[in-house]
Design a protein around this motif. Structure first.
Motif, PDB file in Angstrom:
ATOM      1  N   UNK A  68     -10.415  -2.143  12.485  1.00 54.67           N
ATOM      2  CA  UNK A  68     -11.405  -1.547  11.700  1.00 54.67           C
ATOM      3  C   UNK A  68     -10.727  -0.928   9.940  1.00 54.67           C
ATOM      4  N   UNK A  69      -9.811  -0.740  10.308  1.00 55.54           N
ATOM      5  CA  UNK A  69      -8.979  -0.586   8.816  1.00 55.54           C
ATOM      6  C   UNK A  69      -8.144  -1.956   8.643  1.00 55.54           C
ATOM      7  N   UNK A  70      -8.620  -2.945   7.455  1.00 53.80           N
ATOM      8  CA  UNK A  70      -7.713  -4.075   6.698  1.00 53.80           C
ATOM      9  C   UNK A  70      -7.128  -3.671   5.651  1.00 53.80           C
ATOM     10  N   UNK A  71      -6.114  -3.053   5.937  1.00 54.42           N
ATOM     11  CA  UNK A  71      -5.384  -2.958   4.917  1.00 54.42           C
ATOM     12  C   UNK A  71      -5.023  -4.164   3.244  1.00 54.42           C
ATOM     13  N   UNK A  72      -5.246  -5.088   4.438  1.00 54.51           N
ATOM     14  CA  UNK A  72      -5.322  -6.454   3.075  1.00 54.51           C
ATOM     15  C   UNK A  72      -6.070  -6.822   2.024  1.00 54.51           C
ATOM     16  N   UNK A  73      -7.617  -5.456   1.454  1.00 52.01           N
ATOM     17  CA  UNK A  73      -8.033  -5.653   0.940  1.00 52.01           C
ATOM     18  C   UNK A  73      -8.368  -4.910   0.207  1.00 52.01           C
ATOM     19  N   UNK A  74      -7.595  -3.708   0.160  1.00 57.47           N
ATOM     20  CA  UNK A  74      -7.647  -1.755  -0.473  1.00 57.47           C
ATOM     21  C   UNK A  74      -7.291  -2.278  -2.053  1.00 57.47           C
TER      22      UNK A  74
END
Length: 206
Positions: free
Chosen positions: A108-114
């Motif tokens: 649900x949380x995808x740090x790669x796009x932040x």
């Protein structure tokens, strides 16, 4: 842990513009904001640190690590709430950490796009997560993404330091804090870090 590439330029600029920061930058020469570079750890530490001192937050984190081993999404999701409570976490913070762990594990949380998101867009996304308010999101921007121009107006330490250094100990409105902070742009994260140091010389890390 790494120091942002912009730190030297930021400290030079701030020292030229602000007499208070000039003194603090000289006093704490050799220290700088540092990040462990792990998105989950940064958010988890920010939740643990909500509304408590840096020293107290580190103590809780150390006890948490003693309870669960390495603090990770997997270890927190598997941990039972009584074990988390024994580390000094409130029941609410324990629930927040377990929810955060589940979101990282299920994608649900995808740090790669932040990294591609601007500050306000990412704050809006992070604050959809249980237990992550604007302050926690701002700490993430500062300590994980090393965004240089964050001014966390609700941070109790920043409020106290700005009262002490810019208003003879009297309370400041948000509008007045923004006006003072406008002089520091685009390095308001750096200015905030040095003002924190004026209250607590232990470097803040998340």
């Amino acid at each position: 842990m790494r120091t942002p590439e912009y730190w030297e330029q930021a400290t030079r600029d701030l020292a030229e513009r602000d007499a208070v920061l000039r003194v603090l930058i000289e006093r704490f020469r050799g220290l700088a904001l540092a990040s462990r570079g792990d998105a989950f750890t940064t958010l988890a530490r920010s939740i643990v640190g909500q509304q408590i001192s840096v020293k107290a937050a580190q103590s809780v984190w150390d006890r948490l690590a003693a309870q669960v081993g390495e603090v990770s999404p997997a270890s927190l999701r598997q941990a039972r709430k009584p074990a988390l409570r024994r580390s000094g976490l409130s029941g609410q913070k324990a629930a927040y950490l377990k929810d955060l762990a589940s979101r990282f594990l299920d994608g649900t949380l995808d740090a790669t796009r932040w990294h591609a998101l601007d500050d306000e867009t990412l704050i809006a996304e992070l604050t959809q997560v249980k237990g992550i308010g604007r302050w926690t999101a701002e700490m993430f921007l500062m300590f994980h993404l090393a965004r240089p121009d964050v001014l966390p107006l609700t941070d109790l330490g920043l409020q106290r330091a700005m009262r002490q250094h810019y208003n003879r100990g009297r309370a400041l409105t948000d509008a007045r804090m923004r006006k003072i902070g406008a002089v520091w742009a685009p390095w308001r994260s750096v200015a905030t870090w040095y003002l924190w140091r004026s209250l607590d010389p232990i470097p803040v890390e998340y």
